[in-house]
Design a protein around this motif. Structure first.
Motif, PDB file in Angstrom:
ATOM      1  N   ARG A  58       0.842  -1.195   0.000  1.00 29.57           N
ATOM      2  CA  ARG A  58       0.000   0.000   0.000  1.00 29.57           C
ATOM      3  C   ARG A  58       0.877   1.245   0.000  1.00 29.57           C
ATOM      4  O   ARG A  58       0.836   2.050   0.932  1.00 29.57           O
ATOM      5  N   LYS A  59       1.686   1.402  -1.029  1.00 27.37           N
ATOM      6  CA  LYS A  59       2.586   2.558  -1.116  1.00 27.37           C
ATOM      7  C   LYS A  59       1.790   3.819  -1.441  1.00 27.37           C
ATOM      8  O   LYS A  59       1.099   3.878  -2.450  1.00 27.37           O
ATOM      9  N   ASP A  60       1.928   4.816  -0.571  1.00 32.09           N
ATOM     10  CA  ASP A  60       1.235   6.102  -0.758  1.00 32.09           C
ATOM     11  C   ASP A  60      -0.266   5.912  -0.973  1.00 32.09           C
ATOM     12  O   ASP A  60      -0.911   6.646  -1.731  1.00 32.09           O
ATOM     13  N   GLY A  61      -0.817   4.892  -0.326  1.00 32.72           N
ATOM     14  CA  GLY A  61      -2.241   4.643  -0.427  1.00 32.72           C
ATOM     15  C   GLY A  61      -2.675   3.882  -1.665  1.00 32.72           C
ATOM     16  O   GLY A  61      -3.861   3.580  -1.830  1.00 32.72           O
ATOM     17  N   VAL A  85       8.706   0.285  -4.621  1.00 37.20           N
ATOM     18  CA  VAL A  85       7.940  -0.364  -3.548  1.00 37.20           C
ATOM     19  C   VAL A  85       8.861  -1.199  -2.658  1.00 37.20           C
ATOM     20  O   VAL A  85       9.607  -2.047  -3.141  1.00 37.20           O
ATOM     21  N   TRP A  86       8.785  -0.935  -1.363  1.00 36.03           N
ATOM     22  CA  TRP A  86       9.493  -1.739  -0.366  1.00 36.03           C
ATOM     23  C   TRP A  86       8.479  -2.674   0.298  1.00 36.03           C
ATOM     24  O   TRP A  86       7.461  -2.208   0.817  1.00 36.03           O
ATOM     25  N   ASP A  87       8.756  -3.950   0.300  1.00 40.48           N
ATOM     26  CA  ASP A  87       7.881  -4.886   1.007  1.00 40.48           C
ATOM     27  C   ASP A  87       7.917  -4.598   2.502  1.00 40.48           C
ATOM     28  O   ASP A  87       8.992  -4.444   3.096  1.00 40.48           O
TER      29      ASP A  87
END
Length: 218
Positions: A58-61, A85-87
């Protein structure tokens, strides 16, 4: 994707890598039964493998997913995550004494559950994160460790090479599973031995590094 209920064989698979159902739910790993492709408003779908899982981020929503089918020869990974994206980024605490960057979400969850040390992972060992993102992490965590694969069977140990590069670029601390365990990463270490071995090995690697730093003359 179409989600389904957890089954006994799913939980046995993940448990062999030191990851329990509560931690799968914490890490937003879900079993799936079908995979859908949407291209120019045309939808095609096909059955997922028996062992098939979606990783949610959910990066930046914005919600994106990566599909993991561990026994597939053609579609082991299908990803909508981009390189930024970082897990598990949204799961780590605001601050803390330690953070570990691993090679995968599976390794991250294995280490985090069995040692209590928060973990994240990039989308691949060769990915280089943005400098400002690493600087943010360095402000939030006292020590940051790189724990990439130890590809001890390969002529070129790519995990070691990429881990060293990242550690040198950002002055992070590189650690690896020792060759003697014949396990390239933490989840394999758990599968080959047990949870207690993961805890013992990771904690010793960190303790040894911290001891070395205590001996520095500054």
């Amino acid at each position: 994707v179409k989600f389904r209920e957890w089954r006994k064989y799913d939980l046995e698979f993940w448990e062999s890598y030191g990851i329990s159902k509560p931690w799968l739910e914490f890490g937003e790993v879900y079993p799936i039964s079908r995979i859908f492709y949407i291209n120019e408003n045309k939808i095609t779908d096909y059955p997922a493998d028996k062992y098939a899982y979606a990783y949610i981020e959910r990066k930046d929503g914005n919600i994106t997913l990566k599909i993991y089918q561990p026994f597939s020869e053609t579609r082991k990974w299908i990803s909508k995550h981009d390189a930024s994206v970082w897990d598990l980024w949204t799961k780590i605490p605001d601050k803390g004494p330690r953070l570990i960057i691993t090679s995968s979400r599976k390794d991250a969850l294995c280490v985090w559950e069995n040692t209590g040390i928060p973990c994240v992972s990039l989308q691949g060992e060769g990915y280089i994160p943005k400098e400002q993102v690493v600087m943010e992490l360095k402000k939030r965590f006292t020590d940051i460790y790189i724990l990439y694969d130890n590809d001890f069977k390969s002529d070129e140990n790519h995990g070691h090479i990429f881990g060293k590069k990242l550690s040198e670029m950002f002055q992070l601390i590189q650690i690896e599973i020792p060759d003697e365990y014949k396990s390239k990463d933490p989840s394999d270490l758990c599968k080959n031995y047990n949870r207690e071995t993961v805890q013992k090995v990771i904690n010793k690697l960190i303790a040894d590094k911290e001891s070395d730093m205590d001996d520095l003359p500054f």
